[in-house]
Scaffold this active site. Sequence first.
Site, PDB file in Angstrom:
ATOM      1  CG  LEU A 155      -2.051   1.181   1.312  1.00 35.28           C
ATOM      2  CD1 LEU A 155      -2.788   1.255  -0.075  1.00 35.28           C
ATOM      3  CD2 LEU A 155      -2.891   0.873   2.574  1.00 35.28           C
ATOM      4  CE1 TYR A 156       5.336   5.849   2.564  1.00 31.13           C
ATOM      5  CE2 TYR A 156       6.905   3.959   2.654  1.00 31.13           C
ATOM      6  CZ  TYR A 156       6.638   5.538   2.684  1.00 31.13           C
ATOM      7  OH  TYR A 156       7.615   6.252   2.872  1.00 31.13           O
TER       8      TYR A 156
END
Length: 248
Positions: A155-156
Amino acid sequence: MANQTGKTALITGGTSGIGRAAAKQLAELGVHVVVAGRSAERGEQTVADIRSAGGKADFVQTDLQDASSARELAKKAVELGNGRVDILVNNAGIFPFGATHDMSEDDFERVYAVNVKAPYFLVAELAPRMAEHGGGAIVNVTTMVADYGAAGMSLYGSSKAALTLLTKAWAAEYGPSGVRVNAVSPGPTRTEGTDVMGEGLDQLAAQAPAGRPASADEIAEAIVFLATDRSSFIYGATLPVDGGRTAV
Protein backbone atom coordinates in the site's frame (compact mmCIF):
# COMPACT_ATOMS: atom_id res chain seq x y z
CA MET A 1 24.55 28.25 -1.56
CA ALA A 2 23.10 31.53 -2.85
CA ASN A 3 20.73 33.45 -0.64
CA GLN A 4 17.09 32.69 -1.44
CA THR A 5 15.55 35.72 0.28
CA GLY A 6 12.24 36.73 -1.25
CA LYS A 7 11.11 33.20 -2.02
CA THR A 8 8.29 31.36 -0.27
CA ALA A 9 8.17 27.60 0.26
CA LEU A 10 5.23 25.44 1.28
CA ILE A 11 6.29 22.24 3.04
CA THR A 12 3.67 19.63 3.87
CA GLY A 13 4.43 17.48 6.87
CA GLY A 14 6.72 20.34 7.81
CA THR A 15 6.29 20.14 11.57
CA SER A 16 8.42 17.07 12.27
CA GLY A 17 11.11 14.80 10.86
CA ILE A 18 12.29 15.35 7.32
CA GLY A 19 9.83 18.16 6.63
CA ARG A 20 10.90 20.16 9.65
CA ALA A 21 14.58 19.67 8.82
CA ALA A 22 13.95 20.90 5.27
CA ALA A 23 12.00 23.90 6.57
CA LYS A 24 14.84 24.91 8.87
CA GLN A 25 17.47 24.53 6.15
CA LEU A 26 15.45 26.55 3.64
CA ALA A 27 14.78 29.24 6.24
CA GLU A 28 18.51 29.51 6.86
CA LEU A 29 18.86 30.43 3.18
CA GLY A 30 16.37 33.27 3.57
CA VAL A 31 13.27 31.44 2.31
CA HIS A 32 9.94 32.26 3.97
CA VAL A 33 8.71 28.80 4.92
CA VAL A 34 5.06 27.89 5.36
CA VAL A 35 4.90 24.62 7.26
CA ALA A 36 1.75 22.55 7.13
CA GLY A 37 0.77 19.72 9.43
CA ARG A 38 -1.87 18.25 11.71
CA SER A 39 -0.44 19.18 15.10
CA ALA A 40 -0.80 22.80 16.17
CA GLU A 41 1.64 22.21 19.02
CA ARG A 42 4.39 20.89 16.72
CA GLY A 43 3.62 23.54 14.12
CA GLU A 44 3.88 26.41 16.56
CA GLN A 45 7.11 25.01 17.99
CA THR A 46 8.63 24.63 14.52
CA VAL A 47 7.74 28.21 13.63
CA ALA A 48 9.10 29.48 16.96
CA ASP A 49 12.39 27.63 16.43
CA ILE A 50 12.82 29.08 12.93
CA ARG A 51 11.94 32.59 14.01
CA SER A 52 14.28 32.45 17.01
CA ALA A 53 17.09 31.58 14.60
CA GLY A 54 16.28 34.66 12.51
CA GLY A 55 14.17 32.97 9.86
CA LYS A 56 10.69 33.69 8.57
CA ALA A 57 8.00 31.05 9.05
CA ASP A 58 4.25 30.50 9.35
CA PHE A 59 2.15 27.46 10.23
CA VAL A 60 -1.06 26.19 8.63
CA GLN A 61 -2.96 23.37 10.29
CA THR A 62 -4.40 20.80 7.88
CA ASP A 63 -5.05 17.07 7.58
CA LEU A 64 -4.83 16.88 3.75
CA GLN A 65 -7.54 14.24 3.50
CA ASP A 66 -9.14 15.44 0.26
CA ALA A 67 -8.82 17.78 -2.71
CA SER A 68 -10.60 20.64 -0.97
CA SER A 69 -8.16 20.63 1.96
CA ALA A 70 -5.24 20.67 -0.49
CA ARG A 71 -6.72 23.57 -2.43
CA GLU A 72 -7.42 25.48 0.79
CA LEU A 73 -3.84 24.95 1.95
CA ALA A 74 -2.51 26.22 -1.36
CA LYS A 75 -4.73 29.32 -1.07
CA LYS A 76 -3.50 30.07 2.47
CA ALA A 77 0.14 29.57 1.48
CA VAL A 78 -0.23 31.99 -1.43
CA GLU A 79 -1.78 34.57 0.90
CA LEU A 80 1.04 34.17 3.43
CA GLY A 81 3.56 34.41 0.60
CA ASN A 82 2.17 37.75 -0.59
CA GLY A 83 0.70 36.25 -3.72
CA ARG A 84 3.19 33.53 -4.57
CA VAL A 85 4.69 30.19 -3.62
CA ASP A 86 8.03 29.52 -5.30
CA ILE A 87 8.83 26.12 -3.79
CA LEU A 88 6.49 23.24 -2.95
CA VAL A 89 7.79 20.25 -0.98
CA ASN A 90 5.27 17.41 -0.97
CA ASN A 91 6.64 15.67 2.10
CA ALA A 92 3.54 14.64 4.06
CA GLY A 93 2.98 10.90 3.98
CA ILE A 94 1.63 8.03 6.00
CA PHE A 95 3.03 4.51 5.96
CA PRO A 96 0.98 1.74 7.51
CA PHE A 97 2.83 -1.52 6.92
CA GLY A 98 1.09 -4.85 6.59
CA ALA A 99 0.00 -7.60 4.25
CA THR A 100 -2.31 -6.67 1.40
CA HIS A 101 -5.08 -8.92 2.76
CA ASP A 102 -4.92 -7.11 6.10
CA MET A 103 -5.49 -3.65 4.62
CA SER A 104 -9.04 -2.28 4.66
CA GLU A 105 -10.66 0.02 2.13
CA ASP A 106 -10.43 2.79 4.72
CA ASP A 107 -6.66 2.17 4.98
CA PHE A 108 -6.38 2.37 1.20
CA GLU A 109 -8.38 5.59 0.94
CA ARG A 110 -6.47 7.24 3.78
CA VAL A 111 -3.01 6.41 2.38
CA TYR A 112 -3.82 7.46 -1.16
CA ALA A 113 -5.53 10.66 0.05
CA VAL A 114 -2.42 11.89 1.84
CA ASN A 115 0.30 10.36 -0.34
CA VAL A 116 -1.20 10.92 -3.81
CA LYS A 117 -4.35 13.03 -3.84
CA ALA A 118 -2.98 15.88 -1.73
CA PRO A 119 0.21 16.33 -3.79
CA TYR A 120 -1.84 16.07 -7.00
CA PHE A 121 -4.16 18.93 -6.12
CA LEU A 122 -1.45 21.05 -4.52
CA VAL A 123 0.46 20.87 -7.79
CA ALA A 124 -2.75 21.58 -9.72
CA GLU A 125 -3.17 24.78 -7.71
CA LEU A 126 0.42 25.96 -7.41
CA ALA A 127 2.31 24.89 -10.55
CA PRO A 128 0.31 27.18 -12.89
CA ARG A 129 0.85 30.07 -10.45
CA MET A 130 4.60 29.35 -10.41
CA ALA A 131 4.60 29.40 -14.20
CA GLU A 132 2.85 32.78 -14.21
CA HIS A 133 5.63 34.16 -12.00
CA GLY A 134 8.37 32.81 -14.25
CA GLY A 135 9.14 29.48 -12.60
CA GLY A 136 9.47 27.51 -9.41
CA ALA A 137 10.49 24.18 -7.95
CA ILE A 138 8.49 21.21 -6.72
CA VAL A 139 10.10 18.39 -4.74
CA ASN A 140 8.17 15.21 -4.03
CA VAL A 141 9.32 12.93 -1.22
CA THR A 142 8.89 9.28 -2.20
CA THR A 143 10.58 6.15 -0.80
CA MET A 144 13.03 3.46 -1.82
CA VAL A 145 10.25 0.84 -1.58
CA ALA A 146 8.57 2.49 -4.56
CA ASP A 147 11.39 0.98 -6.64
CA TYR A 148 11.29 -2.67 -5.60
CA GLY A 149 8.84 -5.17 -4.17
CA ALA A 150 8.79 -5.53 -0.40
CA ALA A 151 6.46 -7.73 1.63
CA GLY A 152 4.14 -5.69 3.82
CA MET A 153 4.66 -2.49 1.87
CA SER A 154 2.26 -2.86 -1.03
CA LEU A 155 0.00 0.00 0.00
CA TYR A 156 2.67 2.49 1.02
CA GLY A 157 5.06 1.56 -1.80
CA SER A 158 2.42 1.73 -4.51
CA SER A 159 1.22 5.16 -3.36
CA LYS A 160 4.76 6.50 -3.53
CA ALA A 161 5.36 4.79 -6.88
CA ALA A 162 2.41 6.81 -8.17
CA LEU A 163 4.15 9.96 -6.92
CA THR A 164 7.34 8.92 -8.71
CA LEU A 165 5.44 8.70 -12.01
CA LEU A 166 3.69 11.99 -11.31
CA THR A 167 7.10 13.60 -10.82
CA LYS A 168 7.99 12.73 -14.41
CA ALA A 169 4.58 13.67 -15.77
CA TRP A 170 4.61 17.04 -14.02
CA ALA A 171 8.16 17.73 -15.21
CA ALA A 172 6.97 17.17 -18.77
CA GLU A 173 3.85 19.25 -18.21
CA TYR A 174 5.22 22.23 -16.32
CA GLY A 175 8.94 22.14 -17.11
CA PRO A 176 8.58 24.12 -20.34
CA SER A 177 7.03 26.92 -18.25
CA GLY A 178 10.03 27.05 -15.92
CA VAL A 179 8.68 24.86 -13.13
CA ARG A 180 11.15 22.12 -12.22
CA VAL A 181 9.67 18.98 -10.66
CA ASN A 182 11.89 16.36 -9.04
CA ALA A 183 11.75 13.80 -6.24
CA VAL A 184 13.85 12.60 -3.34
CA SER A 185 13.64 8.90 -2.49
CA PRO A 186 14.72 8.32 1.11
CA GLY A 187 15.78 5.08 2.68
CA PRO A 188 15.32 4.25 6.38
CA THR A 189 15.44 7.54 8.26
CA ARG A 190 15.40 8.12 12.00
CA THR A 191 12.53 10.47 12.82
CA GLU A 192 9.72 10.71 15.35
CA GLY A 193 7.49 8.91 12.87
CA THR A 194 9.78 5.91 12.40
CA ASP A 195 10.46 5.45 16.11
CA VAL A 196 7.59 2.95 16.15
CA MET A 197 9.67 0.61 13.97
CA GLY A 198 12.14 0.05 16.80
CA GLU A 199 14.96 -2.32 15.86
CA GLY A 200 13.23 -2.91 12.52
CA LEU A 201 14.57 0.40 11.26
CA ASP A 202 18.16 -0.62 11.93
CA GLN A 203 17.58 -4.05 10.40
CA LEU A 204 16.20 -2.47 7.24
CA ALA A 205 19.07 0.00 7.08
CA ALA A 206 21.63 -2.79 7.54
CA GLN A 207 20.73 -4.12 4.07
CA ALA A 208 22.28 -1.04 2.41
CA PRO A 209 25.97 -0.25 1.91
CA ALA A 210 25.76 2.65 4.38
CA GLY A 211 24.60 0.18 7.02
CA ARG A 212 22.72 2.76 9.11
CA PRO A 213 19.59 4.90 9.04
CA ALA A 214 19.80 8.43 7.70
CA SER A 215 19.18 11.50 9.81
CA ALA A 216 16.37 13.84 8.83
CA ASP A 217 18.97 16.50 8.03
CA GLU A 218 20.68 14.24 5.49
CA ILE A 219 17.44 13.78 3.56
CA ALA A 220 16.65 17.48 3.87
CA GLU A 221 19.98 18.38 2.24
CA ALA A 222 18.83 16.60 -0.93
CA ILE A 223 15.44 18.29 -0.82
CA VAL A 224 17.04 21.73 -0.51
CA PHE A 225 19.41 20.97 -3.38
CA LEU A 226 16.51 20.12 -5.70
CA ALA A 227 14.43 23.06 -4.44
CA THR A 228 17.07 25.68 -5.23
CA ASP A 229 18.91 26.92 -8.29
CA ARG A 230 21.91 24.67 -7.69
CA SER A 231 19.89 21.99 -9.50
CA SER A 232 18.74 24.31 -12.27
CA PHE A 233 19.19 21.76 -15.09
CA ILE A 234 17.54 18.82 -13.29
CA TYR A 235 13.97 18.00 -14.33
CA GLY A 236 11.90 14.90 -13.64
CA ALA A 237 14.62 13.10 -11.69
CA THR A 238 14.30 10.94 -8.61
CA LEU A 239 17.34 11.27 -6.35
CA PRO A 240 17.90 8.17 -4.17
CA VAL A 241 19.05 9.10 -0.67
CA ASP A 242 18.89 5.58 0.69
CA GLY A 243 22.42 4.70 1.73
CA GLY A 244 22.86 2.76 -1.52
CA ARG A 245 20.02 0.28 -0.94
CA THR A 246 18.57 0.51 -4.46
CA ALA A 247 22.06 0.33 -5.99
CA VAL A 248 22.76 -3.23 -4.81
